[in-house]
Design a protein around this motif. Structure first.
Motif, mmCIF file in Angstrom:
data_model
loop_
_atom_site.group_PDB
_atom_site.id
_atom_site.type_symbol
_atom_site.label_atom_id
_atom_site.label_comp_id
_atom_site.label_asym_id
_atom_site.label_seq_id
_atom_site.Cartn_x
_atom_site.Cartn_y
_atom_site.Cartn_z
ATOM 1 N N GLU A 92 0.823 -1.205 0.000
ATOM 2 C CA GLU A 92 0.000 0.000 0.000
ATOM 3 C C GLU A 92 0.859 1.257 0.000
ATOM 4 O O GLU A 92 0.537 2.246 -0.656
ATOM 5 C CB GLU A 92 -0.950 -0.032 1.202
ATOM 6 N N PHE A 95 2.358 1.548 -3.659
ATOM 7 C CA PHE A 95 1.405 1.989 -4.677
ATOM 8 C C PHE A 95 0.612 3.226 -4.257
ATOM 9 O O PHE A 95 -0.264 3.674 -4.983
ATOM 10 C CB PHE A 95 0.410 0.868 -4.995
ATOM 11 N N ASP A 100 2.687 8.805 -11.248
ATOM 12 C CA ASP A 100 3.963 8.137 -11.480
ATOM 13 C C ASP A 100 5.078 8.884 -10.753
ATOM 14 O O ASP A 100 5.166 10.103 -10.811
ATOM 15 C CB ASP A 100 4.276 8.091 -12.977
ATOM 16 N N LYS A 103 9.015 5.048 -9.491
ATOM 17 C CA LYS A 103 9.069 3.689 -8.963
ATOM 18 C C LYS A 103 8.800 2.697 -10.093
ATOM 19 O O LYS A 103 8.138 3.025 -11.073
ATOM 20 C CB LYS A 103 8.019 3.502 -7.868
ATOM 21 N N PHE A 105 6.631 0.503 -10.965
ATOM 22 C CA PHE A 105 5.294 -0.039 -10.750
ATOM 23 C C PHE A 105 5.050 -1.267 -11.623
ATOM 24 O O PHE A 105 4.315 -2.170 -11.242
ATOM 25 C CB PHE A 105 4.233 1.026 -11.052
ATOM 26 N N LYS A 108 6.684 -4.366 -10.012
ATOM 27 C CA LYS A 108 5.956 -4.719 -8.793
ATOM 28 C C LYS A 108 4.609 -5.354 -9.137
ATOM 29 O O LYS A 108 4.174 -6.317 -8.496
ATOM 30 C CB LYS A 108 5.735 -3.462 -7.943
ATOM 31 N N SER A 109 3.950 -4.831 -10.165
ATOM 32 C CA SER A 109 2.666 -5.384 -10.600
ATOM 33 C C SER A 109 2.846 -6.790 -11.157
ATOM 34 O O SER A 109 2.034 -7.684 -10.907
ATOM 35 C CB SER A 109 2.029 -4.478 -11.656
ATOM 36 N N MET A 130 -6.101 -3.380 -2.606
ATOM 37 C CA MET A 130 -5.223 -2.637 -3.498
ATOM 38 C C MET A 130 -5.933 -1.774 -4.535
ATOM 39 O O MET A 130 -5.363 -0.808 -5.031
ATOM 40 C CB MET A 130 -4.285 -3.620 -4.215
ATOM 41 N N PHE A 133 -6.030 2.250 -5.066
ATOM 42 C CA PHE A 133 -4.862 3.032 -5.452
ATOM 43 C C PHE A 133 -4.788 3.205 -6.968
ATOM 44 O O PHE A 133 -4.784 2.218 -7.713
ATOM 45 C CB PHE A 133 -3.580 2.374 -4.943
ATOM 46 N N MET A 135 -2.360 3.863 -8.985
ATOM 47 C CA MET A 135 -1.244 3.191 -9.647
ATOM 48 C C MET A 135 -1.471 1.687 -9.758
ATOM 49 O O MET A 135 -0.949 1.045 -10.666
ATOM 50 C CB MET A 135 0.068 3.476 -8.904
ATOM 51 N N VAL A 136 -2.255 1.130 -8.848
ATOM 52 C CA VAL A 136 -2.633 -0.280 -8.958
ATOM 53 C C VAL A 136 -3.572 -0.468 -10.147
ATOM 54 O O VAL A 136 -3.415 -1.392 -10.949
ATOM 55 C CB VAL A 136 -3.310 -0.774 -7.662
ATOM 56 N N TYR A 139 -1.325 0.074 -13.468
ATOM 57 C CA TYR A 139 -0.289 -0.899 -13.808
ATOM 58 C C TYR A 139 -0.732 -2.342 -13.593
ATOM 59 O O TYR A 139 -0.494 -3.202 -14.442
ATOM 60 C CB TYR A 139 0.981 -0.614 -12.996
#
Length: 392
Positions: A92, A95, A100, A103, A105, A108-109, A130, A133, A135-136, A139
């Motif tokens: 958490e 993300f 952006d 990182k 992402f 990690k995804s 998740m 978020f 970015m979750v 990505y």
């Protein structure tokens, strides 16, 4: 170190819950050792378990071997899998940015996709934590939709995604993948409902080229599926006109408008229309997404395109052209979450060109893939091929 101790403490709690009683004596540890042997066929000594639960003082850490077994006892793949779930706060935080931030992402995804695919417990809990978020959603969902998992509860992730993003692009993306899931699992009523939503969703300015193609792929597929010839003809002509508006976007995208349409059209016998898409495909020239789309994903899309072309030409009866595409396919280039689904399509085409002695091997591979993905749509095709092999 402090965080690691906290995770071990959580594992102690989970083992106790799974065991069904508090573990506070040597006898409890002996009984737990017996349960591990009985349930997992793994041997962990009662002495080791006494050290793990602090019944014997020790300065050494519990081995990964023991932690893996105890994690499996609680329903996880291994200790790393348990750590990921218990380390939700870490995810958490990672993300948690609304934009952006440099990182990785994407990586990690990718890692998260692999984890939920291996862990039933992670699969049914991750999206609740998740999906809020941005970015979750960008990505993990939009850039990592796992076709291989569409026959599982993973399909619920798209509904969770829509809770936080209801733009037209998001609707086509999420309902579009749910449509694929319903088709592959032969849920006709749900297919009709999802088609209605996608067809009614306008291609507004923000809709990216890939979901735009997906929308027309769904409308064409459903018109064919329901035998509505006039609707199919009308939709195809509309698609021919609309695709011109996406040529520039296709050139800058990792895959084209035509690619997205063809992904669904290969499940029909509309060979003339399929070949139109193959022959008029807009190929990638430059990308505005190079910062987020790694080379591995581009290779996946390139491999998928060859499989789609092989399938389209095989259905059209052009054996030579189909084989030309088929022989250039390298299934190892298919990315995680894509390889099983597109391998099924590849092997179904390959079956048409294989010698009788090779068909049994291919059918074994196909049967395994269909069982893993739970795509019942392919079971009937497998049955037909099996009958043909047996009659040889």
């Amino acid at each position: 170190m402090k965080r690691e101790r906290g995770i071990v403490t959580q594992l102690q709690t989970r083992v106790t819950e799974q065991f069904g009683k508090k573990i506070c004596t040597a006898t409890d540890c002996e009984n737990l050792a017996h349960a591990l042997k009985e349930n997992l066929n793994e041997v962990v000594s009662s002495q080791t378990l006494r050290r793990f639960f602090g019944l014997i003082k020790t300065t050494s850490r519990t081995s990964i071997f023991t932690l893996d077994i105890l994690s499996k006892f609680c329903g996880y793949k291994d200790y790393e899998n348990f750590r990921l779930l218990c380390g939700s706060s870490e995810l958490e935080i990672f993300f948690g940015s609304d934009e952006d931030s440099g990182k990785d992402f994407w990586q990690k995804s990718e890692h998260l996709c692999r984890q939920i695919a291996d862990s039933p417990e992670l699969l049914i809990t991750t999206h609740y934590r998740m999906m809020p978020f941005p970015m979750v959603r960008k990505y993990f969902m939009e850039n990592h939709p796992m076709r291989d998992m569409l026959g599982t509860v993973y399909s619920q992730y798209f509904l969770s995604y829509l809770k936080y993003n209801n733009s037209n692009e998001a609707k086509i993306f999420a309902y579009g993948f749910l449509y694929k899931s319903a088709f592959l699992q032969e849920n006709t009523e749900l297919l009709q409902f999802l088609h209605q939503i996608v067809a009614a969703t306008e291609l507004t300015k923000e809709v990216h080229v890939i979901p735009a193609g997906l929308k027309y792929g769904i409308m064409l597929h459903y018109a064919d599926f329901t035998g509505n010839e006039s609707l199919f003809t009308q939709t195809f002509e509309e698609m021919r006109s609309i695709r011109k508006q996406y040529i520039s976007a296709s050139q800058a995208s990792v895959c084209s408008f035509e690619y997205s349409v063809l992904e669904l059209l290969i499940f029909t016998d509309r060979t003339e229309e399929m070949l139109f898409l193959v022959d008029h495909n807009t190929f990638h020239r430059s990308s505005t997404d190079q910062s987020i789309i790694p080379g591995e994903r581009k290779r996946t899309h390139d491999e998928v395109w060859k499989i789609l072309c092989a399938c389209a030409n095989q259905k059209a009866g052009d054996r030579n052209r189909s084989l030309q595409y088929l022989r250039t396919v390298n299934l190892d280039n298919l990315g995680f979450g894509w390889e099983k689904y597109y391998s099924i399509i590849f092997y179904l085409v390959e079956l048409e060109f294989s010698e009788p002695k090779d068909r049994r091997k291919i059918l074994i591979k196909l049967n395994h893939l269909v069982e893993e993905t739970r795509f019942s749509f392919f079971e009937q095709q497998l049955t037909l091929h099996k009958d043909a092999v047996l009659s040889c």
